[in-house]
Design a protein around this motif. Structure first.
Motif, PDB file in Angstrom:
ATOM      1  N   GLY A  13      51.014  47.260  25.978  1.00 19.65           N
ATOM      2  CA  GLY A  13      51.264  48.671  26.236  1.00 19.65           C
ATOM      3  C   GLY A  13      50.233  49.637  25.689  1.00 19.65           C
ATOM      4  N   ARG A  14      49.127  49.139  25.174  1.00 21.32           N
ATOM      5  CA  ARG A  14      48.139  50.019  24.526  1.00 21.32           C
ATOM      6  C   ARG A  14      46.849  50.212  25.318  1.00 21.32           C
ATOM      7  NH1 ARG A  14      48.467  51.227  19.162  1.00 21.32           N
ATOM      8  NH2 ARG A  14      47.070  52.834  19.935  1.00 21.32           N
ATOM      9  N   ALA A  15      46.720  49.603  26.490  1.00 16.38           N
ATOM     10  CA  ALA A  15      45.458  49.636  27.234  1.00 16.38           C
ATOM     11  C   ALA A  15      44.992  51.059  27.531  1.00 16.38           C
ATOM     12  CB  ALA A  15      45.568  48.825  28.518  1.00 16.38           C
ATOM     13  N   GLN A  61      36.150  47.862  17.287  1.00 18.91           N
ATOM     14  CA  GLN A  61      37.157  46.920  16.773  1.00 18.91           C
ATOM     15  C   GLN A  61      38.111  47.552  15.769  1.00 18.91           C
ATOM     16  OE1 GLN A  61      34.944  43.546  15.296  1.00 18.91           O
ATOM     17  NE2 GLN A  61      34.873  42.592  17.313  1.00 18.91           N
ATOM     18  N   ARG A  62      37.747  48.660  15.181  1.00 16.85           N
ATOM     19  CA  ARG A  62      38.621  49.314  14.200  1.00 16.85           C
ATOM     20  C   ARG A  62      39.685  50.210  14.821  1.00 16.85           C
ATOM     21  NH1 ARG A  62      35.306  50.568   8.762  1.00 16.85           N
ATOM     22  NH2 ARG A  62      34.349  48.520   8.594  1.00 16.85           N
ATOM     23  N   LEU A  63      39.618  50.435  16.133  1.00 14.79           N
ATOM     24  CA  LEU A  63      40.619  51.272  16.792  1.00 14.79           C
ATOM     25  C   LEU A  63      41.978  50.585  16.798  1.00 14.79           C
ATOM     26  CD1 LEU A  63      38.605  52.540  19.884  1.00 14.79           C
ATOM     27  CD2 LEU A  63      39.229  53.852  17.856  1.00 14.79           C
ATOM     28  N   ASP A  64      43.023  51.370  16.657  1.00 18.78           N
ATOM     29  CA  ASP A  64      44.380  50.823  16.731  1.00 18.78           C
ATOM     30  C   ASP A  64      44.647  50.292  18.124  1.00 18.78           C
ATOM     31  OD1 ASP A  64      45.011  51.447  14.111  1.00 18.78           O
ATOM     32  OD2 ASP A  64      45.849  53.402  14.622  1.00 18.78           O
ATOM     33  N   GLY A  65      45.305  49.149  18.196  1.00 21.74           N
ATOM     34  CA  GLY A  65      45.718  48.587  19.473  1.00 21.74           C
ATOM     35  C   GLY A  65      44.803  47.512  20.017  1.00 21.74           C
ATOM     36  N   ILE A  66      43.689  47.245  19.354  1.00 21.07           N
ATOM     37  CA  ILE A  66      42.765  46.217  19.839  1.00 21.07           C
ATOM     38  C   ILE A  66      43.086  44.888  19.168  1.00 21.07           C
ATOM     39  CG2 ILE A  66      40.372  45.445  19.864  1.00 21.07           C
ATOM     40  CD1 ILE A  66      39.550  48.271  20.389  1.00 21.07           C
ATOM     41  N   ALA A  67      43.293  43.867  19.999  1.00 20.69           N
ATOM     42  CA  ALA A  67      43.591  42.535  19.489  1.00 20.69           C
ATOM     43  C   ALA A  67      42.327  41.677  19.399  1.00 20.69           C
ATOM     44  CB  ALA A  67      44.621  41.853  20.378  1.00 20.69           C
ATOM     45  N   ARG A  68      41.435  41.786  20.417  1.00 23.99           N
ATOM     46  CA  ARG A  68      40.254  40.922  20.465  1.00 23.99           C
ATOM     47  C   ARG A  68      39.205  41.552  21.370  1.00 23.99           C
ATOM     48  NH1 ARG A  68      42.729  36.228  21.626  1.00 23.99           N
ATOM     49  NH2 ARG A  68      42.710  35.733  19.438  1.00 23.99           N
ATOM     50  N   THR A  69      37.917  41.305  21.035  1.00 24.49           N
ATOM     51  CA  THR A  69      36.826  41.764  21.895  1.00 24.49           C
ATOM     52  C   THR A  69      35.886  40.622  22.199  1.00 24.49           C
ATOM     53  OG1 THR A  69      35.346  42.412  20.083  1.00 24.49           O
ATOM     54  CG2 THR A  69      36.892  44.089  20.874  1.00 24.49           C
ATOM     55  N   LEU A  70      35.197  40.737  23.322  1.00 23.97           N
ATOM     56  CA  LEU A  70      34.144  39.796  23.697  1.00 23.97           C
ATOM     57  C   LEU A  70      32.994  40.640  24.242  1.00 23.97           C
ATOM     58  CD1 LEU A  70      33.106  36.902  24.266  1.00 23.97           C
ATOM     59  CD2 LEU A  70      34.196  37.105  26.512  1.00 23.97           C
ATOM     60  N   THR A  71      31.827  40.586  23.579  1.00 22.26           N
ATOM     61  CA  THR A  71      30.683  41.384  23.981  1.00 22.26           C
ATOM     62  C   THR A  71      29.745  40.541  24.826  1.00 22.26           C
ATOM     63  OG1 THR A  71      30.863  42.680  21.957  1.00 22.26           O
ATOM     64  CG2 THR A  71      28.767  42.801  23.144  1.00 22.26           C
ATOM     65  N   CYS A  72      29.396  41.053  26.005  1.00 17.52           N
ATOM     66  CA  CYS A  72      28.535  40.354  26.957  1.00 17.52           C
ATOM     67  C   CYS A  72      27.299  41.212  27.225  1.00 17.52           C
ATOM     68  CB  CYS A  72      29.276  40.097  28.266  1.00 17.52           C
ATOM     69  SG  CYS A  72      30.825  39.214  28.080  1.00 17.52           S
ATOM     70  N   PRO A  73      26.184  40.959  26.514  1.00 21.44           N
ATOM     71  CA  PRO A  73      24.966  41.737  26.767  1.00 21.44           C
ATOM     72  C   PRO A  73      24.483  41.531  28.205  1.00 21.44           C
ATOM     73  CG  PRO A  73      24.814  40.565  24.679  1.00 21.44           C
ATOM     74  CD  PRO A  73      26.023  40.036  25.387  1.00 21.44           C
ATOM     75  N   ILE A  74      23.959  42.591  28.796  1.00 22.45           N
ATOM     76  CA  ILE A  74      23.426  42.527  30.154  1.00 22.45           C
ATOM     77  C   ILE A  74      21.991  42.022  30.073  1.00 22.45           C
ATOM     78  CG2 ILE A  74      22.765  43.907  32.160  1.00 22.45           C
ATOM     79  CD1 ILE A  74      25.150  45.756  31.406  1.00 22.45           C
ATOM     80  N   VAL A  75      21.679  41.021  30.896  1.00 25.18           N
ATOM     81  CA  VAL A  75      20.344  40.432  30.911  1.00 25.18           C
ATOM     82  C   VAL A  75      19.603  40.962  32.128  1.00 25.18           C
ATOM     83  CG1 VAL A  75      19.040  38.288  31.058  1.00 25.18           C
ATOM     84  CG2 VAL A  75      21.241  38.338  29.834  1.00 25.18           C
TER      85      VAL A  75
END
Length: 77
Positions: A13-15, A61-75
């Motif tokens: 419910g936090r998206a 990542q410090r924002l409330d409501g975030i469970a996990r991140t995945l960073t994908c640099p653009i090549v």
């Protein structure tokens, strides 16, 4: 300049809140709510990979409501 997509899983419910909060961060060019295994997809840019990493760890990542991140640099080839 380095650009990346950041895929984010949020708490239930936090998206919408997370997307709105991230959109206000300097360097974020787009933040969208999506469906599927991730809840928010962000496009961001920074001067270099280190600055991008600092943005993700210190700001996103410090924002409330975030469970996990995945960073994908653009090549760019």
């Amino acid at each position: 300049m380095v650009q990346a997509y950041i895929l984010i899983q949020t708490d239930v419910g936090r998206a919408a809140d997370v997307s709105r909060d991230i959109a206000a961060i300097d360097g974020v060019t787009q933040a969208e709510d999506v469906t599927g295994p991730y809840d928010v997809i962000v496009r961001a840019q920074a001067e270099d990979v280190d600055a991008l990493g600092r943005m993700v760890v210190a700001r996103i990542q410090r924002l409330d409501g975030i469970a996990r991140t995945l960073t994908c640099p653009i090549v760019n080839i």
